[in-house]
Design a protein around this motif. Structure first.
Motif, PDB file in Angstrom:
ATOM      1  N   LEU A   4      43.928  44.287  31.431  1.00  0.00           N
ATOM      2  CA  LEU A   4      43.235  44.536  32.696  1.00  0.00           C
ATOM      3  C   LEU A   4      43.804  43.654  33.802  1.00  0.00           C
ATOM      4  O   LEU A   4      44.082  44.130  34.912  1.00  0.00           O
ATOM      5  CB  LEU A   4      41.733  44.282  32.547  1.00  0.00           C
ATOM      6  CG  LEU A   4      40.904  44.418  33.826  1.00  0.00           C
ATOM      7  CD1 LEU A   4      41.021  45.820  34.399  1.00  0.00           C
ATOM      8  CD2 LEU A   4      39.461  44.056  33.564  1.00  0.00           C
ATOM      9  N   THR A   5      44.009  42.393  33.512  1.00  0.00           N
ATOM     10  CA  THR A   5      44.567  41.472  34.508  1.00  0.00           C
ATOM     11  C   THR A   5      45.957  41.925  34.941  1.00  0.00           C
ATOM     12  O   THR A   5      46.269  41.923  36.135  1.00  0.00           O
ATOM     13  CB  THR A   5      44.625  40.042  33.934  1.00  0.00           C
ATOM     14  OG1 THR A   5      43.307  39.655  33.551  1.00  0.00           O
ATOM     15  CG2 THR A   5      45.157  39.060  34.955  1.00  0.00           C
ATOM     16  N   LYS A   6      46.759  42.343  33.984  1.00  0.00           N
ATOM     17  CA  LYS A   6      48.114  42.808  34.306  1.00  0.00           C
ATOM     18  C   LYS A   6      48.055  44.060  35.171  1.00  0.00           C
ATOM     19  O   LYS A   6      48.784  44.169  36.162  1.00  0.00           O
ATOM     20  CB  LYS A   6      48.903  43.094  33.034  1.00  0.00           C
ATOM     21  CG  LYS A   6      50.336  43.522  33.301  1.00  0.00           C
ATOM     22  CD  LYS A   6      51.058  43.842  32.021  1.00  0.00           C
ATOM     23  CE  LYS A   6      52.479  44.270  32.213  1.00  0.00           C
ATOM     24  NZ  LYS A   6      52.833  44.967  33.415  1.00  0.00           N
ATOM     25  N   ARG A   7      47.173  44.982  34.822  1.00  0.00           N
ATOM     26  CA  ARG A   7      47.054  46.210  35.602  1.00  0.00           C
ATOM     27  C   ARG A   7      46.566  45.917  37.020  1.00  0.00           C
ATOM     28  O   ARG A   7      47.033  46.532  37.985  1.00  0.00           O
ATOM     29  CB  ARG A   7      46.122  47.184  34.897  1.00  0.00           C
ATOM     30  CG  ARG A   7      46.756  47.737  33.617  1.00  0.00           C
ATOM     31  CD  ARG A   7      45.832  48.601  32.823  1.00  0.00           C
ATOM     32  NE  ARG A   7      45.403  49.761  33.594  1.00  0.00           N
ATOM     33  CZ  ARG A   7      44.388  50.536  33.236  1.00  0.00           C
ATOM     34  NH1 ARG A   7      43.707  50.284  32.149  1.00  0.00           N
ATOM     35  NH2 ARG A   7      44.056  51.568  33.975  1.00  0.00           N
ATOM     36  N   LEU A   8      45.652  44.987  37.157  1.00  0.00           N
ATOM     37  CA  LEU A   8      45.164  44.619  38.486  1.00  0.00           C
ATOM     38  C   LEU A   8      46.264  43.948  39.315  1.00  0.00           C
ATOM     39  O   LEU A   8      46.388  44.214  40.513  1.00  0.00           O
ATOM     40  CB  LEU A   8      43.940  43.706  38.375  1.00  0.00           C
ATOM     41  CG  LEU A   8      42.663  44.381  37.904  1.00  0.00           C
ATOM     42  CD1 LEU A   8      41.589  43.344  37.595  1.00  0.00           C
ATOM     43  CD2 LEU A   8      42.163  45.379  38.935  1.00  0.00           C
ATOM     44  N   GLN A   9      47.043  43.097  38.686  1.00  0.00           N
ATOM     45  CA  GLN A   9      48.152  42.457  39.394  1.00  0.00           C
ATOM     46  C   GLN A   9      49.197  43.496  39.808  1.00  0.00           C
ATOM     47  O   GLN A   9      49.760  43.415  40.909  1.00  0.00           O
ATOM     48  CB  GLN A   9      48.787  41.362  38.527  1.00  0.00           C
ATOM     49  CG  GLN A   9      47.929  40.132  38.362  1.00  0.00           C
ATOM     50  CD  GLN A   9      47.612  39.433  39.674  1.00  0.00           C
ATOM     51  OE1 GLN A   9      48.355  39.478  40.646  1.00  0.00           O
ATOM     52  NE2 GLN A   9      46.448  38.784  39.721  1.00  0.00           N
ATOM     53  N   ASP A  10      49.457  44.474  38.937  1.00  0.00           N
ATOM     54  CA  ASP A  10      50.378  45.556  39.288  1.00  0.00           C
ATOM     55  C   ASP A  10      49.851  46.351  40.481  1.00  0.00           C
ATOM     56  O   ASP A  10      50.605  46.698  41.393  1.00  0.00           O
ATOM     57  CB  ASP A  10      50.584  46.498  38.099  1.00  0.00           C
ATOM     58  CG  ASP A  10      51.405  45.879  36.985  1.00  0.00           C
ATOM     59  OD1 ASP A  10      52.064  44.834  37.216  1.00  0.00           O
ATOM     60  OD2 ASP A  10      51.383  46.436  35.859  1.00  0.00           O
ATOM     61  N   ILE A  78      40.091  41.327  41.177  1.00  0.00           N
ATOM     62  CA  ILE A  78      40.921  40.341  40.462  1.00  0.00           C
ATOM     63  C   ILE A  78      40.136  39.058  40.242  1.00  0.00           C
ATOM     64  O   ILE A  78      40.148  38.492  39.157  1.00  0.00           O
ATOM     65  CB  ILE A  78      42.241  40.083  41.225  1.00  0.00           C
ATOM     66  CG1 ILE A  78      43.149  41.311  41.124  1.00  0.00           C
ATOM     67  CG2 ILE A  78      42.951  38.838  40.697  1.00  0.00           C
ATOM     68  CD1 ILE A  78      44.377  41.260  42.006  1.00  0.00           C
ATOM     69  N   ASN A  79      39.439  38.610  41.275  1.00  0.00           N
ATOM     70  CA  ASN A  79      38.640  37.385  41.151  1.00  0.00           C
ATOM     71  C   ASN A  79      37.539  37.547  40.112  1.00  0.00           C
ATOM     72  O   ASN A  79      37.298  36.633  39.315  1.00  0.00           O
ATOM     73  CB  ASN A  79      38.040  36.988  42.499  1.00  0.00           C
ATOM     74  CG  ASN A  79      39.094  36.490  43.464  1.00  0.00           C
ATOM     75  OD1 ASN A  79      40.153  36.024  43.062  1.00  0.00           O
ATOM     76  ND2 ASN A  79      38.801  36.597  44.742  1.00  0.00           N
ATOM     77  N   SER A  81      37.528  39.595  37.549  1.00  0.00           N
ATOM     78  CA  SER A  81      38.112  39.716  36.210  1.00  0.00           C
ATOM     79  C   SER A  81      38.557  38.347  35.683  1.00  0.00           C
ATOM     80  O   SER A  81      38.556  38.118  34.482  1.00  0.00           O
ATOM     81  CB  SER A  81      39.289  40.683  36.199  1.00  0.00           C
ATOM     82  OG  SER A  81      40.419  40.118  36.840  1.00  0.00           O
ATOM     83  N   SER A  82      38.898  37.439  36.571  1.00  0.00           N
ATOM     84  CA  SER A  82      39.330  36.114  36.132  1.00  0.00           C
ATOM     85  C   SER A  82      38.152  35.240  35.706  1.00  0.00           C
ATOM     86  O   SER A  82      38.341  34.225  35.035  1.00  0.00           O
ATOM     87  CB  SER A  82      40.136  35.417  37.226  1.00  0.00           C
ATOM     88  OG  SER A  82      39.301  35.089  38.321  1.00  0.00           O
ATOM     89  N   LEU A  83      36.951  35.618  36.098  1.00  0.00           N
ATOM     90  CA  LEU A  83      35.760  34.845  35.716  1.00  0.00           C
ATOM     91  C   LEU A  83      35.343  35.094  34.270  1.00  0.00           C
ATOM     92  O   LEU A  83      34.622  34.305  33.695  1.00  0.00           O
ATOM     93  CB  LEU A  83      34.587  35.185  36.650  1.00  0.00           C
ATOM     94  CG  LEU A  83      34.761  34.805  38.115  1.00  0.00           C
ATOM     95  CD1 LEU A  83      33.565  35.305  38.913  1.00  0.00           C
ATOM     96  CD2 LEU A  83      34.904  33.313  38.265  1.00  0.00           C
ATOM     97  N   GLN A  84      35.793  36.194  33.736  1.00  0.00           N
ATOM     98  CA  GLN A  84      35.365  36.548  32.371  1.00  0.00           C
ATOM     99  C   GLN A  84      36.275  35.971  31.329  1.00  0.00           C
ATOM    100  O   GLN A  84      37.350  35.806  31.284  1.00  0.00           O
ATOM    101  CB  GLN A  84      35.293  38.048  32.228  1.00  0.00           C
ATOM    102  CG  GLN A  84      34.239  38.617  33.141  1.00  0.00           C
ATOM    103  CD  GLN A  84      34.135  40.124  33.025  1.00  0.00           C
ATOM    104  OE1 GLN A  84      34.916  40.760  32.346  1.00  0.00           O
ATOM    105  NE2 GLN A  84      33.169  40.686  33.706  1.00  0.00           N
TER     106      GLN A  84
END
Length: 84
Positions: A4-10, A78-79, A81-84
């Motif tokens: 998920l993090t990678k997809r959001l960064q993409d 993104i923010n 998703s980084s909290l989880q």
């Protein structure tokens, strides 16, 4: 979660490329110029021209607002998703 993090960064990178193709400073300047034109005395005397200019102004404002909104939504996601 890494996927998920990678997809959001993409997504953020793709948005950045698209956003760079639209010069926000130029768009903002065009909006200001159209707003000045709309506020001129007698602007509404020529209804057809006034309609076209007003529509162009609304389109540019919407484009700028959409860019800002989408950028905020991507960053917020993104923010979060980084909290989880």
């Amino acid at each position: 979660m890494d996927d998920l993090t990678k997809r959001l960064q993409d997504l953020k990178e793709r948005f950045k490329k698209i956003s760079q193709s639209i010069d926000r400073a130029v768009l903002t300047e065009e909006i200001q110029q159209l707003e000045t034109q709309v506020n001129q005395p007698g602007f509404w005397n020529d209804q057809e021209t006034a309609r076209k200019v007003s529509q162009g102004l609304a389109n540019k404002q919407k484009q700028l607002e959409s860019l800002a909104s989408l950028e905020k939504r991507i960053n917020d996601t993104i923010n979060l998703s980084s909290l989880q």
